[in-house]
Design a protein around this motif. Structure first.
Motif, PDB file in Angstrom:
ATOM      1  N   VAL A 133       0.873  -1.261  -0.023  1.00  0.00           N
ATOM      2  CA  VAL A 133       0.102  -0.091  -0.022  1.00  0.00           C
ATOM      3  C   VAL A 133       1.003   1.143   0.030  1.00  0.00           C
ATOM      4  N   TYR A 134       0.368   2.263  -0.601  1.00  0.00           N
ATOM      5  CA  TYR A 134       1.239   3.637  -0.709  1.00  0.00           C
ATOM      6  C   TYR A 134       1.364   4.388   0.574  1.00  0.00           C
ATOM      7  N   GLN A 135       0.041   4.481   1.113  1.00  0.00           N
ATOM      8  CA  GLN A 135      -0.182   5.379   2.167  1.00  0.00           C
ATOM      9  C   GLN A 135      -0.499   4.883   3.529  1.00  0.00           C
ATOM     10  N   LEU A 152       4.675   1.033   1.184  1.00  0.00           N
ATOM     11  CA  LEU A 152       5.634   0.561   0.495  1.00  0.00           C
ATOM     12  C   LEU A 152       6.746   1.727   0.491  1.00  0.00           C
ATOM     13  N   VAL A 153       6.087   2.840   0.673  1.00  0.00           N
ATOM     14  CA  VAL A 153       7.029   4.071   0.908  1.00  0.00           C
ATOM     15  C   VAL A 153       8.267   3.929   1.813  1.00  0.00           C
ATOM     16  N   GLU A 154       7.814   3.307   3.015  1.00  0.00           N
ATOM     17  CA  GLU A 154       8.773   2.895   4.121  1.00  0.00           C
ATOM     18  C   GLU A 154       9.579   1.861   3.467  1.00  0.00           C
ATOM     19  N   LEU A 155       8.960   1.067   2.972  1.00  0.00           N
ATOM     20  CA  LEU A 155       9.800  -0.417   2.278  1.00  0.00           C
ATOM     21  C   LEU A 155      10.963   0.066   1.570  1.00  0.00           C
ATOM     22  N   ARG A 156      10.813   1.058   0.737  1.00  0.00           N
ATOM     23  CA  ARG A 156      11.613   1.674  -0.260  1.00  0.00           C
ATOM     24  C   ARG A 156      12.998   2.079   0.715  1.00  0.00           C
ATOM     25  N   HIS A 157      12.832   2.665   1.902  1.00  0.00           N
ATOM     26  CA  HIS A 157      13.776   3.444   2.654  1.00  0.00           C
ATOM     27  C   HIS A 157      14.325   2.510   3.647  1.00  0.00           C
TER      28      HIS A 157
ATOM     29  N   TYR B   7       7.456  -1.807  -7.073  1.00  0.00           N
ATOM     30  CA  TYR B   7       6.391  -1.659  -6.239  1.00  0.00           C
ATOM     31  C   TYR B   7       5.294  -0.983  -6.978  1.00  0.00           C
ATOM     32  N   MET B  11       1.533  -2.479  -8.221  1.00  0.00           N
ATOM     33  CA  MET B  11       0.049  -1.787  -7.871  1.00  0.00           C
ATOM     34  C   MET B  11      -0.680  -1.574  -9.046  1.00  0.00           C
ATOM     35  N   GLN B 151       0.741   9.233  -5.429  1.00  0.00           N
ATOM     36  CA  GLN B 151       1.015   7.946  -4.513  1.00  0.00           C
ATOM     37  C   GLN B 151       0.231   8.017  -3.413  1.00  0.00           C
ATOM     38  N   TRP B 152       0.353   9.092  -2.862  1.00  0.00           N
ATOM     39  CA  TRP B 152      -0.668   9.227  -1.389  1.00  0.00           C
ATOM     40  C   TRP B 152      -1.924   8.934  -1.610  1.00  0.00           C
ATOM     41  N   SER B 154      -3.413   7.491  -4.275  1.00  0.00           N
ATOM     42  CA  SER B 154      -3.822   6.230  -5.092  1.00  0.00           C
ATOM     43  C   SER B 154      -4.091   5.308  -4.280  1.00  0.00           C
ATOM     44  N   HIS B 156      -6.267   5.416  -2.040  1.00  0.00           N
ATOM     45  CA  HIS B 156      -6.367   6.029  -0.411  1.00  0.00           C
ATOM     46  C   HIS B 156      -7.778   5.342   0.205  1.00  0.00           C
ATOM     47  N   PRO B 282       8.467   9.409   4.651  1.00  0.00           N
ATOM     48  CA  PRO B 282       9.801   9.788   5.015  1.00  0.00           C
ATOM     49  C   PRO B 282      10.297  11.015   3.994  1.00  0.00           C
ATOM     50  N   GLU B 285      11.678   9.768   0.843  1.00  0.00           N
ATOM     51  CA  GLU B 285      10.956   9.417  -0.344  1.00  0.00           C
ATOM     52  C   GLU B 285      10.875  10.653  -1.388  1.00  0.00           C
TER      53      GLU B 285
END
Lengths: 158, 543, 99
Positions: A133-135, A152-157, B7, B11, B151-152, B154, B156, B282, B285
């Protein structure tokens, strides 16, 4: 005596909790706040979930009604309750269809009582729609407590 | 530009399979149309006048030549050989079959494209300045912020069943080329006195039945709180936006009815709560995304063109925009040939534009909300060769920002919501003003035509706006004057009683004649109108 | 007369009720009188039509059918700005018929 307006355990088709289902009368938000012993409450779309904040500790069940699947207020109510510390059962009731299940789950619902029973296979597929999930939502918020998924944003980093 | 990582790819692939399953359940009768409609809308699939229409997302109007070529191929393979570029920087196909839709989405996914959330009561395509990353006058490229927000937004889970559609725009210049103040949320990336980059939030703009300019809600949101602030704005809307009346359900109505101060107070309260919930991605990103938007390797070269060919010079003077590098310009490819259908392009033309982007613009294109295409980074030295090819493909109309560069929605020829046809009007006006030589004399004149009150043609923001209405079953047209979608944003005013199709064309002639008679110095039509007011125009129209 | 129209579920084509089935040609449409709602309900439930509705129309001298509202005439023919994409690309009077 406040009217019992809720769903019964028989109506719950999917549940992601181990504890016993609440077997108490479910009351409206207004009735809940007047009474001192209600442990099950039903939220309508126009109710402000934060009205329940003083009572979260003793509530075992909050039902969120979706009179129409197109009315998305219940998703905010769910997330707010979880964010404010509610750990009891959060049950989506009413016009709950296959295609809303995964978003509802992400917002913190852990029980589902659709008005019309859903196809089990379709539901299983629906709950598993998103590997990532993105958010942030409720399911990733828990990750700070050590369980559940990361965005997945956290996973990336990592 | 942004490239998917595995990723992102997973999606869109998951979404294709989800939709394929939904379409299957519809065709099998497990879903009624009422249940299926919001689902197909969230994949951009409308049921329009003649067939299903698919709206493909072009995030903040940016795409590469491989993607553009794929769009051309889809037009030929699944549609009737053409596509339509829209006022939200997307592309529409008018003749789609439901049984092909999942396959089309799969073809799009192969080139990192999709139709996600291009319709429905959810957050739509995020738009931006079509000269972003190239123009001389922005403080920074706004597109990484747009991508972060894309991304945020999409899938949601909280904001998928909003009261109504939600449109966000992100720019980074004081010049507003994206109608930012007319969006549900408009974000201007700015720098504060400490030279820190942050986001200025405008909330509650929009056109449609009740046009409104978005008031500023917050002057400066630090970059590491951008998503949290947006989430707070959306949550207040989801909870309190009206759901009793479809025509009063946009956030602009909520902001208007609460008042800007009360809406802001509620947002700030929710924002304070959400800051403790860790919803912000973060900052790494944003840095990761921004790396995709670094400049191509520009080379020094000619800084001027040979001005001996007047046709070429006219195109250069009208259709190019100053670049941050002095050996480059951004070039506008007009999809408004005289007498043509604004924004339409054949599969072949789309592939030609793809090839030209690869050859002349570092493989990048932009879609303008004015329904033209931009090659953002063209060497001045290459301009003549480019123009020659555009001209040969009927893509070389030198008419940017003139009356011929009009916006027109598809109107009653295509759209189930329309009350009147807009396209024949656009064609006739274009032909008439070209034939008489008046286009040239009028200079900058933004004409916008909508076929119904939903205002997809942005007529409220036209220097001259035309609105098609239904007058007892017969098409009728209202004329309005003085709108602007730029940083000098204003909403156009109706002149008076409406006109027939012939009548409104005469009316446009008359008001432009008033301008030519009364203009002072280098005034545009808009400036003259603002100086002399509505009366002289009314006088000419109604006697 | 009252006629029925809608879209084909799979293809999206504009279709008209002929009394027995659905045709892409408006001239095949029949007068359903008062029976519109029940026919619609049955046909929609069977997924032989999508989002159907009842409209007014007149029978023309040449036997053709002309929907009362311009929107349905545009649906019957095709986009007026692209005669080549309409059902009657070679008919010079098609545009007048729509308007």
């Amino acid at each position: 005596m406040a009217e019992d307006i809720g769903t019964s355990p028989d109506d719950v088709q999917f549940r992601f909790r181990d504890d016993e289902m609440a077997d108490h009368a479910t009351v409206t938000v207004d009735a809940c706040c007047d009474q001192t012993n209600a442990t099950a409450v039903r939220i309508e779309p126009s109710d402000d979930a934060r009205v329940l904040l003083p009572f979260l500790d003793r509530l075992a069940l909050v039902e969120v009604n979706f009179p129409s699947f197109a009315d998305g207020r219940g998703y905010s109510a769910a997330r707010i309750l979880r964010e404010e510390g509610y750990t009891g059962e959060l049950r989506a009731v009413g016009d709950v269809l296959i295609d809303q299940l995964s978003h509802m789950r992400r917002c913190g619902f852990d029980a589902f009582a659709p008005t019309s029973p859903l196809d089990e296979d379709d539901a299983a597929r629906a709950f598993a729609t998103w590997e990532n999930v993105y958010q942030h939502a409720e399911d990733t918020r828990q990750s700070r407590l050590g369980n559940a998924r990361r965005t997945l944003v956290e996973l990336r980093h990592e | 530009m942004y490239q998917y990582d595995p990723y992102d790819q997973a999606m869109v692939d998951a979404r294709v399979e989800e939709f394929r399953d939904q379409a299957r359940r519809r065709l099998e009768g497990k879903l009624t149309e009422d249940q299926f409609k919001p689902l197909r809308l969230m994949n951009g699939l409308y049921l329009q006048l003649h067939a299903y229409m698919l709206r493909v997302a072009i995030p903040y109007g940016t795409l590469n030549s491989r993607q553009m070529a794929a769009l051309g191929d889809i037009a030929d393979k699944y549609d009737r050989g053409y596509g339509h570029f829209t006022t939200r920087q997307n592309i529409q196909y008018n003749w789609i079959k439901l049984e092909d839709a999942a396959d089309i989405l799969a073809d799009l996914a192969k080139v990192e494209m999709h139709a996600i959330q291009t319709s429905g009561n959810c957050i739509r395509n995020i738009s931006s300045d079509h000269f972003a990353g190239a123009t001389y006058d922005e403080i920074i490229d706004p597109r990484p912020y747009a991508e972060l927000m894309r991304q945020w937004s999409s899938f949601h889970p909280e904001f998928t069943y909003l009261p109504r559609k939600f449109k966000i725009c992100v720019i980074a210049s004081d010049r507003d080329r994206a109608a930012m103040r007319l969006h549900d949320i408009g974000v201007q990336i700015v720098k504060n006195e400490a030279d820190e980059v942050g986001a200025r939030f405008f909330v509650g703009g929009g056109m449609g039945r009740t046009p409104m300019v978005a008031p500023m809600i917050r002057d400066f949101v630090p970059l590491d709180q951008l998503i949290t602030y947006a989430e707070a704005c959306l949550r207040v809307y989801n909870r309190y936006g009206r759901r009793d009346n479809k025509y009063k359900a946009r956030i602009k109505i909520l902001v208007h009815e609460l008042g800007k101060e009360e809406y802001t107070r509620q947002v700030e309260e929710e924002f304070a709560h959400l800051l403790d919930q860790g919803v912000e991605p973060p900052l790494e990103e944003l840095a990761r995304i921004a790396e995709h938007f670094s400049d191509p390797t520009f080379e020094d070269g000619a800084k001027t063109v040979d001005r001996s060919d007047p046709d070429f010079v006219l195109w250069v003077d009208r259709n190019t925009h100053r670049h941050k590098h002095d050996s480059y310009v951004s070039a506008v490819i007009s999809l408004k040939p005289v007498g043509g259908i604004p924004g339409d392009a054949t599969g072949e033309q789309i592939r030609i534009m793809a090839r030209l982007a690869k050859q002349y613009s570092f493989d990048e294109l932009r879609i303008m909300h004015t329904q033209n295409v931009v090659l953002p980074h063209v060497k001045i030295a290459d301009l003549h060769a480019l123009w020659t090819e555009l001209d040969a493909a009927d893509l070389g109309a030198p008419n940017m920002d003139t009356i011929e560069d009009m916006i027109a929605c598809p109107g009653l020829d295509y759209c189930a919501l329309a009350n009147a046809r807009s396209l024949p009007l656009a064609q006739r006006i274009s032909e008439r003003f070209d034939a008489s030589g008046k286009t040239e004399k009028l200079g900058e004149l933004k004409l916008k035509i909508s076929g119904c009150i939903n205002a997809c043609g942005h007529h409220h923001a036209g220097h001259i706006g035309i609105l098609g209405v239904d007058k007892k079953g017969v098409e009728n047209y209202q004329l309005s004057l003085g709108g602007s979608e730029a940083e000098d944003v204003s909403l156009a005013k109706i002149t008076g009683p409406g006109f027939t199709e012939d009548g409104v064309i005469e009316a446009v002639e008359k008001v432009t004649d008033v301008y030519l008679e009364r203009k002072e110095g280098e005034e545009r039509f808009l400036d003259t109108y603002r100086r002399i007011g509505m009366e002289p125009f009314k006088e000419a129209l109604y006697g | 007369m009252k006629i029925l129209t809608g879209n084909d579920l799979k293809s999206g084509d504009v279709i008209w009720w002929t009394g027995e089935s659905w045709s892409r040609h408006v001239d095949d449409a029949v007068d359903v009188g008062e029976h519109g709602p029940e026919i619609l309900a049955a046909e929609e439930a069977a997924r032989r039509v999508n989002v159907p509705y009842i409209i007014d129309a007149t029978r023309e001298e040449d036997g053709g059918v002309r929907p009362a509202h311009i929107k349905d005439r545009v649906r019957a023919l095709g986009p007026t700005v692209r005669p080549d994409l309409t059902l009657k690309p070679k008919d010079p009077e098609a545009l007048d018929w729509v308007i």
